[in-house]
Enzyme design. Sequence first.
Site, mmCIF file in Angstrom:
data_model
loop_
_atom_site.group_PDB
_atom_site.id
_atom_site.type_symbol
_atom_site.label_atom_id
_atom_site.label_comp_id
_atom_site.label_asym_id
_atom_site.label_seq_id
_atom_site.Cartn_x
_atom_site.Cartn_y
_atom_site.Cartn_z
ATOM 1 N N CYS A 57 5.830 0.212 0.585
ATOM 2 C CA CYS A 57 5.071 -0.948 1.090
ATOM 3 C C CYS A 57 4.609 -0.795 2.539
ATOM 4 O O CYS A 57 3.737 -1.537 2.983
ATOM 5 C CB CYS A 57 5.900 -2.211 0.956
ATOM 6 S SG CYS A 57 6.635 -2.414 -0.658
ATOM 7 N N HIS A 74 7.440 -7.937 6.040
ATOM 8 C CA HIS A 74 7.205 -7.516 4.653
ATOM 9 C C HIS A 74 7.984 -8.493 3.763
ATOM 10 O O HIS A 74 9.172 -8.734 3.986
ATOM 11 C CB HIS A 74 7.694 -6.081 4.430
ATOM 12 C CG HIS A 74 7.757 -5.735 2.968
ATOM 13 N ND1 HIS A 74 6.647 -5.789 2.167
ATOM 14 C CD2 HIS A 74 8.805 -5.397 2.155
ATOM 15 C CE1 HIS A 74 6.981 -5.465 0.919
ATOM 16 N NE2 HIS A 74 8.292 -5.237 0.893
ATOM 17 N N GLU A 96 1.278 2.078 -3.929
ATOM 18 C CA GLU A 96 2.355 2.797 -4.602
ATOM 19 C C GLU A 96 2.182 2.668 -6.115
ATOM 20 O O GLU A 96 3.122 2.821 -6.870
ATOM 21 C CB GLU A 96 3.739 2.343 -4.122
ATOM 22 C CG GLU A 96 4.012 0.879 -4.099
ATOM 23 C CD GLU A 96 5.384 0.561 -3.491
ATOM 24 O OE1 GLU A 96 6.385 0.966 -4.070
ATOM 25 O OE2 GLU A 96 5.420 -0.091 -2.436
#
Length: 440
Positions: free
Chosen positions: A120, A244, A83
């Site tokens: 993500c 995550h 990203e």
Amino acid sequence: MTAVGIDAIEIWTGKLQLDLPGTFAPAKGEDPGKYTKGLGLETSSFPDAYEDIVTMGANAAKRLMDRKDLDPQDIGRIDVATESAFDNSKPVSTYIAGCLEQVYDGDFHHANKGERKFACVAGTQSIDDAYNWIKAGRNRGRAALVIATDTALYARGDPGEATQGAGAVAMLIDEDPSVVELSTEQGYGSADETDFLKPNQQFPSVDGKRSMQVYLARMREALEDFESVAWDTHPDDFAYIPFHTPFPGMVRKAGLLGYRHMIRDTEIEDALEGRIGRQPREEDFDDWEAYEEAIRAYMDDLKETEEYQSWYADTIDPTLNISRRVGNWYTGSVHIARVSALRHAAANDVDLQGQKLLVASYGSGAQAEIHAETVADGWKEEIEAADLEDQLQRRYDLSYDEYEQVHDRHNHDMDVELEEFTQPDGEFVFTGWGRMSERK
Ligand code: CAA
């Protein structure tokens, strides 16, 4: 059916580090405990002047190809998840392939290259793409290279500034994998959300508190969806659950949510449902406040139980060891959590082969994905061979002034003159946006 999964992993950390309690907290006038105990972080990784997402990704990939004795002919697909891309046309994988072609015989002209974007979660989506490509029989015996690479930076003064980080994870996806086999058991929670955005900007616009609620809401949906295909799930079914990890404190909350969900304790919902005669909804405001308060009290009690604490210490805490030392790597973050768990098992002589991991990925915007993996027979050799500890130890420790310069420079501001704090050591180095990186 041939097993497909992760055959090898290599990590490249940015070569600089910022000490959060020692350097960042005093400069911000904050109590160090906010970072170490609250967010759960010790240091974050940053790229030196000659590093960016391309060089970190290419360096991780080269390390992986060298260790596995691969050349470009062995790889049929290169997907980069990021990203932090600087090019809206050419995918970052083309830049990385260009780097690798400087050092190997042959080229990647035959390889399908792409760039995956969904914050993500894109690293996990790239692994899924590679899995599907191999399972569909379109790989002609070749493996896929998936590279998750990011510089996760926030504007100075933004609450997210404490959670920054930078690094790359390169993963080889192949048949008969050595590290983990992927399964078809998967669940999703996905909704259009605007709590974390980067519309044509390097630093994100973030509503941090809301982003945490969105993370938990999508994760709960993904768990429910996962259980619709793997319906008899129990917290003890999994050796580790890598989430995550934007910062370890977030995973403390996610771990508790996952545990409660999997033990299927719906006592509170059942009681409220009994009172209002149906599933509770937000518009039941008067009851909703009481409901939320009851949930909070219930979760606080659950968190203190011996069963939960021992489960968390065994299943979740070991996934956070690397994150504490590097911060958020966005697309690489959940894959670092997996490596962290496997390193913990290797160091403690745990026999993991055949055991299951539940991998919980998340991307703002927002989507959670949960899937199960089975640890393969070569996991220990692979994890012990991957170079990491030395890299972490060798990072240059920034002063606060130096950190500010590094931060300005990596906001794509090429007018900021920045000295190099470390020396390149036979690696790809940045030569300018959109230009071919060179090896020095
Ligand atoms: N000692 C011990 N603990 C302390 C403390 C002290 N002296 N001071 C504060 N704390 C605790 C707080 O109680 C809090 O813990 P709980 O949440 O468990 O109550 C924790 O430290 C953080 O303190 P604050 O909530 O006051 O911190 P903040 O508001 O300054 O920043 C944040 C927190 C909003 C998450 C911020 O870091 C942020 O915006 N981060 C970026 C967004 C993010 O990472 N969101 C996560 C979900 S989105 C996602 O996962 C995608 C992604 O990668 C970005």
